[in-house]
Design an enzyme around this catalytic site. Structure first.
Site, PDB file in Angstrom:
ATOM      1  N   ASN A  92      -5.944 -10.997  38.755  1.00 30.37           N
ATOM      2  CA  ASN A  92      -4.575 -11.894  38.548  1.00 30.37           C
ATOM      3  C   ASN A  92      -4.530 -13.352  38.389  1.00 30.37           C
ATOM      4  O   ASN A  92      -3.486 -13.364  37.746  1.00 30.37           O
ATOM      5  CB  ASN A  92      -3.308 -11.448  39.657  1.00 30.37           C
ATOM      6  N   GLU A 128     -11.131  -5.038  43.997  1.00 30.22           N
ATOM      7  CA  GLU A 128     -11.839  -6.581  44.250  1.00 30.22           C
ATOM      8  C   GLU A 128     -12.055  -6.399  45.818  1.00 30.22           C
ATOM      9  O   GLU A 128     -11.012  -6.461  46.624  1.00 30.22           O
ATOM     10  CB  GLU A 128     -10.909  -7.222  44.004  1.00 30.22           C
ATOM     11  N   HIS A 174      -8.548  -5.356  47.875  1.00 29.77           N
ATOM     12  CA  HIS A 174      -7.667  -5.702  46.594  1.00 29.77           C
ATOM     13  C   HIS A 174      -7.628  -4.032  46.169  1.00 29.77           C
ATOM     14  O   HIS A 174      -8.241  -4.235  43.867  1.00 29.77           O
ATOM     15  CB  HIS A 174      -6.908  -6.928  45.413  1.00 29.77           C
ATOM     16  N   SER A 195      -2.902  -9.322  46.770  1.00 30.29           N
ATOM     17  CA  SER A 195      -3.064  -9.231  45.788  1.00 30.29           C
ATOM     18  C   SER A 195      -3.010 -10.589  45.514  1.00 30.29           C
ATOM     19  O   SER A 195      -3.480 -11.867  44.137  1.00 30.29           O
ATOM     20  CB  SER A 195      -1.830  -9.284  44.777  1.00 30.29           C
TER      21      SER A 195
END
Length: 707
Positions: free
Chosen positions: A500, A462, A450, A429
């Site tokens: 993120n 992702e 991800h 992540s």
């Protein structure tokens, strides 16, 4: 036999007096209803009415795996006024009513999706027969586009399954599987595909059924068949709807208005349906939700890299049997791909297997899937504590701890145990993929994939390519994620990737607001009212406070001081507050309603005396502006390929309010100059973390937009 060139409808009158109307839109993989079909449909209806030998009609699809997937959404964008959209609804209602009023019996023979206008078309028929195929689903999902059913569906569905059941189906966009549809009363029979037409013809030779009332228990009869009961029912429904939508979505309230009008009289129901359909088409909320639909449809046609076909993935493996590993194995097997799970402990493999079993068994009990299908899916999962069975694996997804050296060791292991073409996809992540691939013998095979937790529910993935990842690896990984039911976006390598990275400043600002004394529940409520599905404080507990603390230093090292997390996180971890996972966080997980109330002792720990000073709008603006600013930087730096991918990533990855269209469409709607002005205001009050991105300043000066 009528088969006019390029017509979507053909008519075949058989010797037994049954006319078979086949819908097969030329050049399309699925049937959709379009305004321009009105003349074609009415021409077929004229022929049926003019032929006295016809005793019944079967309406069937010429497509192999779909009935009618709904109305063509594109035609709504051509409407310039609510009146134009209302006319589309009235036209659809008139066609459906004409079919329902015909003296001969009509039967809808359904195989594959019958959604939206497709189900409305089926419901105006006198009988419905569907196949038992896994692809057969029925529902009215218009609410997901900010709309309501506009061709009589709001009135016909409650007459079939009851007011409460119909209300719930339309407010949620619920889809019914064949057995559920039969039990609810939507279809009259469920049959194998091989005999669909034969059974439908048998029904067509029957008389039209007398008007049927849905089966209701005593409470249901009191609520639905008395004026006082309906008053109570609608009052409660409005209250519950508003608590979920927080006034951000007009369609659910309009659905209730239409249902209430129809409970008074059908004529009023139909009239109100058309009026509100027209109004909803023109709302900004529906326009943004339709934009999301178009974007995701467009993305399904794309490869990871233009012109590079994906390699076939026949077998996959997952490293790590934790929650993420179990979830990844589940969606892989669901896609029909065998998945080999490796964990250092047998218990880890057992837990990963149990993850799938626990998701599938309730579906079997609710008759959504057969036991045989569940067993078939479970049989695709195997496990091992070593690399036995890995030799012919096409892709290996790593889901181990966030430890760089461990992940690099996994790469080395896979390169020694698998084929030269095996892709190594890391579910990290935060750790840059280039670092994970730094010691790889075949870095071209290393990529990031991800997922978001929980994997079985979150739609985004992702796909992160480092500078050495091959185009073939990118395209194959994108296709693999899509087979798993994900919406993949390709992003550039770097700390936090895209989702993120834009989430971190938003979360940090929420923590700063908390440390300034705002109550936790007020912060969360402010962002819930803005449209997020969960508030930032609650999200921190859900994800894990320890996870957030590990990501922050990586972001600071790669992207700078604006990502520095407030000291609050350290204080929480020193008190062993990791969140929901160890039942100790910002919320109380030990009371009568775990996770509902704030753990008041956290204020003492942080040295805060909570007092509400900021408004909902002020809190939301501060948190969201930082997310918007970071999203603009990501686009400018090429972290995401385009604004569309950035919007889809934020909506599907972190629940950015869909009715706002995503960060980039939202900035366009606010005006880039307004976004820059507000960032400058807060930069003057709260410091450089609010300094507008250069790309935004330039766009504001040029009066440019993202779309």
């Amino acid at each position: 036999m009528t088969n006019e060139k390029n017509s979507a409808f053909t008519l075949d009158v058989r010797e037994n007096g049954v006319a078979v109307v086949t819908m097969d839109v030329p050049g399309e993989s699925m049937n959709t209803l379009r305004a321009e079909f009105a003349d074609e449909i009415n021409h077929v209806l004229d022929q049926i009415e003019g032929n006295k030998n016809i005793k019944g009609v079967v309406l069937i699809s010429g497509k192999a795996s779909s009935f009618v997937a709904g109305a063509d959404i594109g035609m709504l964008d051509k409407c310039t006024t609510a009146e134009e959209a209302e006319q589309l609804s009235l036209q659809g209602q008139a066609t459906m009513q004409r079919i329902e009023n015909m003296p001969v019996t009509w039967v809808a023979a359904i195989n594959g999706p019958a959604l939206g206008g497709g189900l409305e078309l089926a419901m105006c028929c006198h009988y419905r027969v569907c196949t038992d195929s896994d692809k057969t689903v029925m529902g009215l999902p218009e609410v997901q586009l900010g709309l309501l059913p506009g061709s009589g569906g709001t009135q016909r569905l409650p007459r079939l399954i009851g007011l409460q059941a119909g209300m719930q189906a339309m407010l949620t966009g619920k889809q019914f599987r064949p057995k559920q549809a039969k039990k609810a009363g939507i279809v009259d029979e469920v049959v194998p595909h091989s005999v669909l037409l034969d059974v439908a013809i048998e029904f067509a030779l029957k008389r039209k059924p007398a008007p049927r009332q849905p089966k209701l228990n005593l409470v249901g009869k009191l609520l639905e068949r008395t004026p006082f009961g309906r008053q109570v029912l609608f009052k409660q429904a409005r209250k519950q709807t508003l608590s979920k939508t927080r006034g951000n979505y007009p369609a659910p309230e309009r659905i209730l208005d239409v249902l209430e009008a129809g409970a008074i009289s059908l004529a009023k129901g139909y009239k109100t349906e058309a009026k509100y359909f027209g109004e909803l088409v023109m709302t900004p909320e529906s326009r943004q939700l339709r934009n999301i639909f178009f974007a995701t449809t467009e993305m399904k046609k794309e490869h990871g890299v233009d012109g590079v076909e994906p390699a076939k993935v026949a077998k996959a493996a997952v490293l790590g049997g934790g929650l993420m590993g179990g979830g990844i194995a589940y969606v892989t097997a669901k896609a029909g791909i065998p998945a080999r799970i490796k964990d250092i402990r047998a218990e880890g493999i057992a837990n990963a297997m149990k993850y799938s079993f626990d998701l599938l068994m309730p579906r079997v009990k609710r008759r959504i899937m057969s036991k045989a299908l569940m067993q078939k899916q479970m049989a695709l999962l195997t496990g091992s504590t070593d690399y036995a069975g890995f030799k012919n694996t096409d892709i290996v997804v790593e889901a181990v701890f966030e430890d760089l050296k461990l992940k690099q060791q996994m790469v080395a292991d896979i390169e020694s145990q698998c084929a030269e073409t095996t892709i190594f996809a890391s579910n990290t992540s935060s750790i840059p993929i280039g670092q994970i691939a730094a010691q790889a013998a075949r870095p071209e095979n290393v990529i990031g994939l991800h997922y978001f937790s929980p994997v079985d529910k979150m739609p985004l993935a992702e796909v992160i390519a480092h500078s050495g990842t091959s185009d073939q690896t990118i395209s194959t990984t994108v296709a693999f994620a899509r087979r798993q039911g994900k919406t993949p976006i390709v992003v550039k390598d770097g700390a936090g990737f895209y989702v993120n990275r834009i989430l971190a400043p938003y979360m940090n600002e929420a923590a700063c607001i908390l440390l300034a004394g705002e109550p936790i529940e007020h912060i969360d409520k402010s962002l819930l009212n803005f449209g997020f599905p969960v508030g930032p404080m609650k999200l921190l507990d859900e994800v894990g406070i320890d996870v957030g603390s590990k990501i922050s230093p990586i972001l600071v090292a790669d992207l700078g001081e604006r990502f520095t997390a407030p000291d609050a996180f350290d204080k929480l971890l020193q008190d062993d507050r990791k969140g929901k996972k160890n039942k100790s966080g910002l919320y109380d997980y030990n009371g009568k309603k775990p996770g509902k109330a704030v753990d008041e002792s956290v204020y003492t720990l942080l040295g805060i005396s909570p007092r509400q000073q900021l408004s909902d709008d002020q809190i939301a603006e501060r948190c969201v502006l930082l997310m918007l600013n970071e999203a603009a930087m990501c686009l400018d730096e090429g972290v995401i390929r385009n604004a569309r991918d950035g919007d889809i990533g934020a909506i599907f990855g972190i629940g950015f309010p869909p009715f706002l269209g995503g960060p980039f469409r939202y900035m366009d709607s606010l005006g880039i100059d307004h976004v820059v002005a507000r960032l400058n205001y807060y930069a003057g009050v709260l410091g450089d973390k609010f300094k507008p991105a250069e790309v935004l300043v330039k766009m504001a000066a040029e009066k440019a937009t993202f779309y």
